[in-house]
Design an enzyme around this catalytic site. Structure first.
Site, PDB file in Angstrom:
ATOM      1  N   TYR A 164      23.322 -71.529 -32.536  1.00  0.00           N
ATOM      2  CA  TYR A 164      22.206 -71.442 -31.573  1.00  0.00           C
ATOM      3  C   TYR A 164      22.087 -72.757 -30.792  1.00  0.00           C
ATOM      4  O   TYR A 164      21.937 -72.750 -29.565  1.00  0.00           O
ATOM      5  CB  TYR A 164      20.918 -71.150 -32.340  1.00  0.00           C
ATOM      6  CG  TYR A 164      19.682 -71.081 -31.473  1.00  0.00           C
ATOM      7  CD1 TYR A 164      19.404 -69.938 -30.717  1.00  0.00           C
ATOM      8  CD2 TYR A 164      18.780 -72.144 -31.420  1.00  0.00           C
ATOM      9  CE1 TYR A 164      18.261 -69.871 -29.924  1.00  0.00           C
ATOM     10  CE2 TYR A 164      17.632 -72.083 -30.631  1.00  0.00           C
ATOM     11  CZ  TYR A 164      17.379 -70.942 -29.892  1.00  0.00           C
ATOM     12  OH  TYR A 164      16.254 -70.872 -29.103  1.00  0.00           O
ATOM     13  N   LYS A 202      22.375 -73.366 -26.685  1.00  0.00           N
ATOM     14  CA  LYS A 202      21.327 -73.922 -25.816  1.00  0.00           C
ATOM     15  C   LYS A 202      21.827 -75.186 -25.104  1.00  0.00           C
ATOM     16  O   LYS A 202      21.424 -75.472 -23.976  1.00  0.00           O
ATOM     17  CB  LYS A 202      20.054 -74.183 -26.620  1.00  0.00           C
ATOM     18  CG  LYS A 202      19.403 -72.882 -27.114  1.00  0.00           C
ATOM     19  CD  LYS A 202      19.052 -71.931 -25.966  1.00  0.00           C
ATOM     20  CE  LYS A 202      18.416 -70.638 -26.406  1.00  0.00           C
ATOM     21  NZ  LYS A 202      18.113 -69.723 -25.293  1.00  0.00           N
TER      22      LYS A 202
HETATM   23  N1  LIG Z   1      10.148 -68.870 -29.811  1.00  0.00           N
HETATM   24  C1  LIG Z   1      10.536 -70.133 -29.823  1.00  0.00           C
HETATM   25  O1  LIG Z   1       9.987 -70.955 -30.574  1.00  0.00           O
HETATM   26  C2  LIG Z   1      11.618 -70.610 -28.904  1.00  0.00           C
HETATM   27  C3  LIG Z   1      11.944 -71.978 -28.925  1.00  0.00           C
HETATM   28  C4  LIG Z   1      12.929 -72.452 -28.068  1.00  0.00           C
HETATM   29  C5  LIG Z   1      13.572 -71.582 -27.200  1.00  0.00           C
HETATM   30  N2  LIG Z   1      13.247 -70.259 -27.208  1.00  0.00           N
HETATM   31  C6  LIG Z   1      13.976 -69.380 -26.280  1.00  0.00           C
HETATM   32  O2  LIG Z   1      13.077 -68.616 -25.511  1.00  0.00           O
HETATM   33  C7  LIG Z   1      13.652 -67.341 -25.177  1.00  0.00           C
HETATM   34  C8  LIG Z   1      12.712 -66.224 -25.582  1.00  0.00           C
HETATM   35  O3  LIG Z   1      12.527 -66.320 -26.990  1.00  0.00           O
HETATM   36  P1  LIG Z   1      11.399 -65.537 -27.790  1.00  0.00           P
HETATM   37  O4  LIG Z   1      10.855 -66.493 -28.769  1.00  0.00           O
HETATM   38  O5  LIG Z   1      10.495 -64.837 -26.852  1.00  0.00           O
HETATM   39  O6  LIG Z   1      12.310 -64.505 -28.592  1.00  0.00           O
HETATM   40  P2  LIG Z   1      12.018 -63.003 -29.050  1.00  0.00           P
HETATM   41  O7  LIG Z   1      10.579 -62.823 -29.311  1.00  0.00           O
HETATM   42  O8  LIG Z   1      13.004 -62.740 -30.140  1.00  0.00           O
HETATM   43  O9  LIG Z   1      12.399 -62.155 -27.745  1.00  0.00           O
HETATM   44  C9  LIG Z   1      13.711 -62.179 -27.261  1.00  0.00           C
HETATM   45  C10 LIG Z   1      13.880 -61.147 -26.186  1.00  0.00           C
HETATM   46  O10 LIG Z   1      15.288 -61.104 -25.836  1.00  0.00           O
HETATM   47  C11 LIG Z   1      15.730 -59.768 -25.925  1.00  0.00           C
HETATM   48  N3  LIG Z   1      17.136 -59.661 -26.313  1.00  0.00           N
HETATM   49  C12 LIG Z   1      17.694 -60.100 -27.466  1.00  0.00           C
HETATM   50  N4  LIG Z   1      18.997 -59.735 -27.514  1.00  0.00           N
HETATM   51  C13 LIG Z   1      19.248 -59.059 -26.378  1.00  0.00           C
HETATM   52  C14 LIG Z   1      20.387 -58.407 -25.870  1.00  0.00           C
HETATM   53  N5  LIG Z   1      21.533 -58.358 -26.551  1.00  0.00           N
HETATM   54  N6  LIG Z   1      20.318 -57.815 -24.670  1.00  0.00           N
HETATM   55  C15 LIG Z   1      19.146 -57.823 -23.988  1.00  0.00           C
HETATM   56  N7  LIG Z   1      18.022 -58.408 -24.404  1.00  0.00           N
HETATM   57  C16 LIG Z   1      18.067 -59.017 -25.602  1.00  0.00           C
HETATM   58  C17 LIG Z   1      14.864 -59.138 -27.002  1.00  0.00           C
HETATM   59  O11 LIG Z   1      14.914 -57.728 -26.912  1.00  0.00           O
HETATM   60  P3  LIG Z   1      14.497 -56.837 -28.216  1.00  0.00           P
HETATM   61  O12 LIG Z   1      13.053 -57.162 -28.457  1.00  0.00           O
HETATM   62  O13 LIG Z   1      14.744 -55.447 -27.793  1.00  0.00           O
HETATM   63  O14 LIG Z   1      15.393 -57.301 -29.324  1.00  0.00           O
HETATM   64  C18 LIG Z   1      13.500 -59.745 -26.678  1.00  0.00           C
HETATM   65  O15 LIG Z   1      12.869 -59.030 -25.636  1.00  0.00           O
HETATM   66  C19 LIG Z   1      15.000 -67.291 -25.910  1.00  0.00           C
HETATM   67  O16 LIG Z   1      16.033 -67.631 -25.016  1.00  0.00           O
HETATM   68  C20 LIG Z   1      14.853 -68.353 -26.977  1.00  0.00           C
HETATM   69  O17 LIG Z   1      16.099 -68.887 -27.384  1.00  0.00           O
HETATM   70  C21 LIG Z   1      12.290 -69.744 -28.037  1.00  0.00           C
END
Ligand SMILES: NC(=O)c1ccc[n+]([C@@H]2O[C@H](COP(=O)([O-])OP(=O)(O)OC[C@H]3O[C@@H](n4cnc5c(N)ncnc54)[C@H](OP(=O)(O)O)[C@@H]3O)[C@@H](O)[C@H]2O)c1
Length: 254
Positions: free
Chosen positions: A140, A144
């Site tokens: 991961y 990033k």
């Molecule tokens: N949450 C954190 O603390 C955090 C920290 C740093 C960076 N980020 C980044 O922020 C972004 C959003 O994260 P989040 O926390 O909102 O994650 P999340 O709640 O797991 O949501 C991720 C989204 O991406 C979609 N997705 C995953 N695999 C996919 C695929 N193969 N094709 C199409 N869509 C896909 C998921 O769809 P489904 O729901 O259908 O699986 C979901 O809508 C990500 O890039 C993550 O790396 C998050």
């Protein structure tokens, strides 16, 4: 009013981003992974959002997403938000798909890529990476580091486009977990602001942002040789060649 695509908007930060943009009066194109996930964006659709569908772990489906976006019409900004934390899909979803969509969606003048503070633990090494998801190779953190490098490369190679990456903080989503300590609202504010604001700072390019402030990323992000190697590698892996000019004015050309 802007027209904005948010990838991965069925849940978490993507859904919250789409919700806020709709509330602010923007036209929003949400994206879900598979037809059964359309249920999760029902209330966004009721507020006027349109939907595109496709699994970003699969290059053919990613091409299909780009076609559906083009059919929707001109896009002002793309927020490359979809992401996964583990498994063989980490490189295809977090890096190869944003690269492919960057090349395949004509028109947007603003591109925002979701990165992470964890990019600092990534290794700037491209040998042996499996970008198709056949094998679990990069971590991961690697993904990033690569996507922030992609954002910086796009900013340098396409000066007519504003391209930035964002660390949203550690926030309580499906990925972040219920005990994540950071503020969920702040976790999606910066990407909304970079996508739609006319504030002078939001109209800059090549930044790595956290909570509306430019931060210093891992040194490899701004290493021009590493940027060019990454673009070459992604072009080879996806079969989608890098173009030295963005396609800005022909939204329905493909
Ligand atoms: N949450 C954190 O603390 C955090 C920290 C740093 C960076 N980020 C980044 O922020 C972004 C959003 O994260 P989040 O926390 O909102 O994650 P999340 O709640 O797991 O949501 C991720 C989204 O991406 C979609 N997705 C995953 N695999 C996919 C695929 N193969 N094709 C199409 N869509 C896909 C998921 O769809 P489904 O729901 O259908 O699986 C979901 O809508 C990500 O890039 C993550 O790396 C998050």
């Amino acid at each position: 009013m802007s027209r904005v695509l948010v990838t991965g908007s069925a849940d978490g930060l993507g859904k919250a981003t789409a919700q806020t943009l709709l509330r602010e009066g923007h036209q929003v194109l949400v994206h879900v992974r598979a037809p059964h996930r359309q249920e999760a964006v029902k209330e966004l659709v009721a507020q006027g959002a349109a939907v595109v569908t496709g699994d970003l772990a699969d290059l053919e489906q990613t091409r299909g997403v780009a076609k559906q976006v083009s059919a929707w019409g001109p896009v002002d900004a793309v927020i490359h938000n979809a992401g996964v934390y583990s498994g063989a899909a980490v490189l295809p979803v977090n890096v190869a798909a944003p690269y492919a969509l960057t090349l395949l969606i004509p028109g947007p003048k603003r591109l925002i890529y979701l990165s992470s503070g964890m990019h600092r633990g990534g290794q700037p090494r491209l040998d042996g990476m499996d970008w198709s998801g056949g094998r679990e190779t990069g971590t991961y953190s690697d993904s990033k580091l690569f996507v922030s490098t992609l954002a910086a490369a796009v900013a340098r190679r396409w000066p007519a486009v504003l391209s930035n990456s964002v660390d949203p903080g550690w926030v309580p989503t499906k990925m972040g977990g219920p005990n994540a300590p950071d503020d969920l609202r702040l976790g999606h504010l910066t990407q909304e602001w970079l996508a739609t604001s006319d504030a002078s700072e939001a109209c800059t390019s090549g930044g790595y942002w956290h909570h509306q402030r430019r931060m210093e990323p891992h040194p490899s992000v701004n290493d021009v040789n590493f940027q060019d190697k990454l673009l070459d590698e992604l072009a080879r892996a996806t079969g989608i060649g890098w173009r030295d000019e963005p396609q800005l004015d022909e939204p329905n050309a493909r």
